[in-house]
Scaffold this motif. Structure first.
Motif, PDB file in Angstrom:
ATOM      1  N   ASN B 125       0.797  -1.233   0.000  1.00  0.00           N
ATOM      2  CA  ASN B 125       0.000   0.000   0.000  1.00  0.00           C
ATOM      3  C   ASN B 125       0.826   1.277   0.000  1.00  0.00           C
ATOM      4  OD1 ASN B 125      -2.389  -1.388  -0.132  1.00  0.00           O
ATOM      5  ND2 ASN B 125      -2.532  -1.559   2.106  1.00  0.00           N
ATOM      6  N   ASP B 129       4.483   0.467  -3.942  1.00  0.00           N
ATOM      7  CA  ASP B 129       3.661  -0.709  -4.177  1.00  0.00           C
ATOM      8  C   ASP B 129       2.568  -0.415  -5.203  1.00  0.00           C
ATOM      9  OD1 ASP B 129       2.566  -3.303  -3.776  1.00  0.00           O
ATOM     10  OD2 ASP B 129       1.022  -2.395  -2.517  1.00  0.00           O
ATOM     11  N   LYS B 130       1.966   0.764  -5.073  1.00  0.00           N
ATOM     12  CA  LYS B 130       0.883   1.090  -6.008  1.00  0.00           C
ATOM     13  C   LYS B 130       1.404   1.203  -7.441  1.00  0.00           C
ATOM     14  CE  LYS B 130      -2.365   2.938  -2.771  1.00  0.00           C
ATOM     15  NZ  LYS B 130      -2.459   4.011  -1.774  1.00  0.00           N
TER      16      LYS B 130
END
Lengths: 597, 320
Positions: B125, B129-130
């Motif tokens: 998150n 990561d996104k």
């Protein structure tokens, strides 16, 4: 024809082209431009590059061959089997004879030819200056070796044909009954004499009966004939007498050519030619970006994507090919090896065949589907054979009304009022149409043709319910599959347009299976010795063409153009027919260090 | 374990035998034969018929199969109908290229995917990561040929940083260091394309495994014992997360050695995948059958290797 079949996979890559937005857009624009193209437009292409800049010393030419597949690299005219290899060989191997624009042999090449019609003998004299790329002179034994290899029982290529068996003693040699070919004699170190069973005017045409190449016997004699095709002496280090020498090969990918210093017309001007291969869409990008100087065998399907590049001139000329509608009218008798025409065949009525021809707008097909690089064919002799063209022969110009009239006359009437004509006995008539799945336009094109036939009241459906790939296509028409009445085929005829091998009674390639006494006579006239007289020959060709049109044995559809994109730094390149029918590689020069962007 | 390996190897023999029958029959069932494509007005149909006869294509299929399988046992797969050289040498030429490309692709894939996947899982998150997730979706969705063409046009033709076709420049002396570097240079674009496509799955697997593992009891235990976070990741989580990757690696090798038709076609890179497709098109029976047998052997070995690796990585799995 082989060449045409191989183009199928272009479809995939042309689709990807549009997806990535690399020029798919101007295709529609192109179609509008071509609306008012008339006959005069046909020769819009030049075959010679014009470049007035001063040439640089030497330089490396970047050539590319546009193909999806790795090339095979069989560097021998006796063994190569496809258009790609034949292009690669053209730069290095050399041809014996030069010709005029109509492919008649002129005696100013590597060898000269004299034909004694009465004695049925040909004498071939080698030009004294001609040397192999290893410095050895071209000798009589090298010419003879080509025949001995092709005729040998262990020969693995496809050139052993009627032209070869026409040489006296060839069959005895082929069957192992003789060690030499009795009809071929060495007169001197530089001269041979060949005796024929029959002489025909074809012998005086390049590719028409006298082998146009030679094999370096001093270099190849130690290799067994069955191993020649795969030997390094042919696949890696071939010796030829053309302007360049193959010096390095990465199998299937690229070739390095250096000038042949023994070339009989003088040392070529370039320092080097590098030839790569790339997929057609990538070739277009490479042309744009100034990576390539010459793009060989560029598919015309994607012509709009490279037609208007600023740094590139596109040369064009008529190709040897034509496409046609064939009507199945009989069967092949494999016992007798001849055609048996069936007068009761579904397509036996000449008016039905003619009507199907008149119903199709061939000109529109050329414009809409092929950017005018295919044009309406009016005869079975491709347009590049100017001598045999005749304005009186019009083919089947689009005329749906005439088509309907012909059907009415022949008795194909719509009995039950559903808009579809029944056969002469009032029974339903369904014509089965076989078409190949080659190229992205194939589907739309066959749909279009079937609609045009429906418009004149004929129910035409696809044989097997879909388009078929190359192999199935020829399997079906070769086997006279009862599920095929009409097929859309193509032939590439080579430099000798004599039609006997395609339409003769004993020709296995006569896929329509039509034969008649008149046709036999007409074909015989073309090949007869009287045809040495040009006027007689032209007339014989004309009579044959007229007959074929009157009988609508097949309906000629489209003639093909071929194109050659060339970077504007190239000078001296001549793609005209005639000469050695090659690109005259030795004359090419460059006017800049790098290809122009 | 060795007993099992031996048993598996022995079991391959009937498997390959059945495969050989199937592929031979299927190849012959295709319409046309290697000589169909040779018809031109200048070739004599009788010559083609003679070639067909000489090649034994007119014999019954049983006779042909018998001849082929006997020769195959002796290691002789015949001569390619189209390329006119021994099947073993044409496959040899191409296989070298393909293996080279495959290894390069796999190494590139893992060099990119391992750190990215682990970090994305660890910092779930986060912005990083996104981005990774978005990258994954995109690279997963883009078809090979589109990505290949974009990369080719951008780096090959627009920027002209890399060669656009082939596996090596003509004229470089084989065997030298310069030759090797030249080959490597040609590998970068096709390799990169393959790697970008390969990373999507690997990153996704790893990221999910790491996220799962974080919740596992053994991780909680380690943390509560006071093991530093970085050590928990490098020792406990990493090894566990590698399980699905390991089970996949054998098959991934198989897929790569079978070649990638799209990548090889776009970059005009002569490898096995393209050879296979071309051979089918030209009905080059000898090459088709030899290649399918090769693929068969590699697949069987690949699964075996995967199983062995699994037992090494995960002590809970025992081969016997």
């Amino acid at each position: 024809m082989k060449k045409i079949g191989k183009k199928a996979i272009v479809a995939l890559l042309s689709t990807t082209l549009i997806l990535t937005g690399c020029g798919g857009g101007n295709k529609d624009g192109k179609k509008e431009d071509t609306k008012n193209v008339d006959e005069a437009e046909k020769n819009k292409f030049s075959t010679i590059v014009e470049n007035d800049e001063k040439a640089i010393e030497g330089g490396t030419l970047q050539a590319v061959i546009a193909t999806e597949s790795a090339f095979k690299g069989v560097f021998s005219n006796e063994f190569q089997e496809d258009a790609f290899d034949s292009q690669l060989n053209d730069i290095a191997l050399g041809a014996l004879f030069t010709t005029d624009a109509d492919f008649n042999i002129t005696n100013d090449g590597a060898a000269s030819l004299e034909l004694d019609k009465e004695a049925k003998k040909a004498t071939i004299k080698i030009n004294d200056n001609v040397k192999w790329s290893d410095g050895e002179p071209l000798k009589a034994e090298d010419l003879i070796y080509s025949y001995e290899v092709i005729g040998h029982k262990d020969y693995t290529g496809v050139r052993y044909n009627a032209d070869m068996t026409n040489i006296i003693g060839m069959e005895e040699y082929h069957n192992g009954k003789a060690d030499t070919i009795s009809g071929i004699k060495t007169i001197s170190d530089k001269e041979i004499e060949i005796s024929f069973e029959e002489v025909s005017p074809s012998l005086l045409v390049a590719g028409g009966g006298i082998w146009n190449s030679a094999m370096p016997k001093h270099y190849l004699k130690d290799v067994a004939i069955k191993d020649l095709q795969s030997s390094d002496k042919i696949r890696k280090n071939p010796v030829g007498f053309g302007p360049f020498v193959i010096t390095n090969v990465v199998p299937g990918e690229s070739i390095e050519y250096l000038p042949n210093e023994y070339y009989y017309k003088g040392k070529p001007k370039l320092d080097k030619i590098i030839l790569n291969r790339a997929i057609p869409t990538a070739v277009v990008e490479g042309l744009k970006g100034g990576k390539y100087d010459v793009a060989i065998l560029m598919p015309t399907e994607i012509y709009p994507t490279y037609a208007d590049l600023e740094n590139v001139t596109v040369l064009g000329r008529e190709d040897f090919a034509y496409s046609y509608l064939g009507f199945k009218q009989g069967k092949w008798d494999s016992e007798k090896d001849e055609v048996v025409t069936d007068p009761k065949a579904k397509m036996a009525d000449v008016k039905l065949r003619q009507a199907m021809g008149y119903a199709i707008d061939k000109k529109a097909i050329g414009q809409e589907y092929y950017s005018n690089l295919r044009v309406e064919a009016t005869s079975l002799i491709p347009q590049l054979f100017k001598d045999f063209q005749n304005d009186d022969i019009k083919g089947f110009p689009y005329d749906p009304e005439k088509a309907e009239k012909l059907l009415d006359e022949a008795g194909y009437k719509d009995v039950d009022g559903d808009g579809i004509r029944e056969d002469k006995d009032g029974k339903p008539l369904e014509i089965k149409f076989l078409s190949r799945s080659n190229g992205e336009e194939a589907e739309a094109l066959s749909e279009y043709m079937m609609q045009e036939w429906e418009a004149i009241g004929l129910k035409v459906t696809l044989s097997s319910g879909r388009l078929v790939e190359f192999n199935s296509f020829y399997d079906k028409i070769k086997a006279d599959d009862p599920d095929v009445d009409v097929y859309f085929g193509a032939w590439s005829v080579g430099s000798d347009p004599t039609p006997t091998g395609l339409y003769g009674r004993d020709a296995a390639f006569n896929y329509t299976r039509f034969a008649s006494k008149e046709l036999d006579t007409l074909l015989k006239n073309i090949a007869s010795s009287k045809s040495f007289d040009l006027e007689y020959k032209n007339n014989a060709f004309k009579e044959w063409q007229e007959y074929m049109m009157d009988e609508a044995v097949v309906v000629p559809m489209l003639n093909y153009y071929e194109v050659l994109p060339v970077n504007k730094r190239v000078k001296g390149l001549d793609w005209s027919r005639g000469g050695t029918n090659s690109l005259s590689w030795e004359k090419i020069e460059l006017t800049a260090e790098e290809p122009l962007k | 374990m060795w007993k099992t390996v031996l048993r598996r190897v022995l079991f391959m023999i009937p498997q390959l035998f059945i495969l050989s029958i199937l592929i031979f029959a299927l190849a012959k069932l295709m319409p046309g034969d290697p000589f169909t494509g040779l018809i031109t007005p200048d070739t004599d149909p009788k010559t083609i018929e003679a070639l067909r006869e000489a090649a034994g294509l007119n014999d019954s299929i049983l006779v042909q199969y018998g001849r082929w399988i006997t020769n195959a046992f002796k290691g002789d797969f015949g001569v390619s109908y189209t390329h006119k050289i021994a099947v073993s040498s044409i496959i040899g030429q191409r296989a070298g290229n393909t293996v080279f490309l495959s290894l390069f692709t796999i190494i590139m894939t893992y060099v990119i995917a391992l750190p990215v996947g682990l970090l994305a899982g660890r910092y779930q998150n986060s912005i990083f990561d996104k981005i990774v997730v978005i990258y994954n979706y995109i690279s997963y969705a883009v078809p090979t040929f589109v990505l290949g063409l974009v990369i080719l046009f951008l780096f090959g033709y627009q920027l002209q940083w890399f060669p656009t076709s082939g596996s090596v420049d003509v004229g470089v002396t084989s065997g030298t260091f310069a030759y090797f570097m030249n080959k490597l240079y040609h590998l970068i674009l096709p390799g990169l394309t393959g790697a970008i496509l390969g990373t999507a799955t690997t990153i996704q697997y790893l990221r999910n495994e790491v996220i799962d593992a974080k919740q596992q009891d053994f991780v909680k235990t380690a943390r509560s014992k006071g093991v530093p976070v970085s050590k928990v990741y490098s020792r406990h989580i990493f090894r566990n997360s590698m399980l699905p990757i390991t089970s996949n690696i054998g098959m991934e090798l198989v897929a790569l050695i079978s070649g990638s038709i799209f990548i090889e076609t776009i970059f005009a890179y002569p490898g096995i995948g393209q050879l296979f497709i071309q051979s089918i098109g030209s009905r080059d029976y000898s090459v088709i059958t030899a290649l399918v047998m090769l693929f068969g052997v590699i697949t069987l070995i690949g699964t075996l290797v995967s199983d062995i690796l699994m037992s090494v990585v995960d002590p809970r799995i025992r081969l016997d």
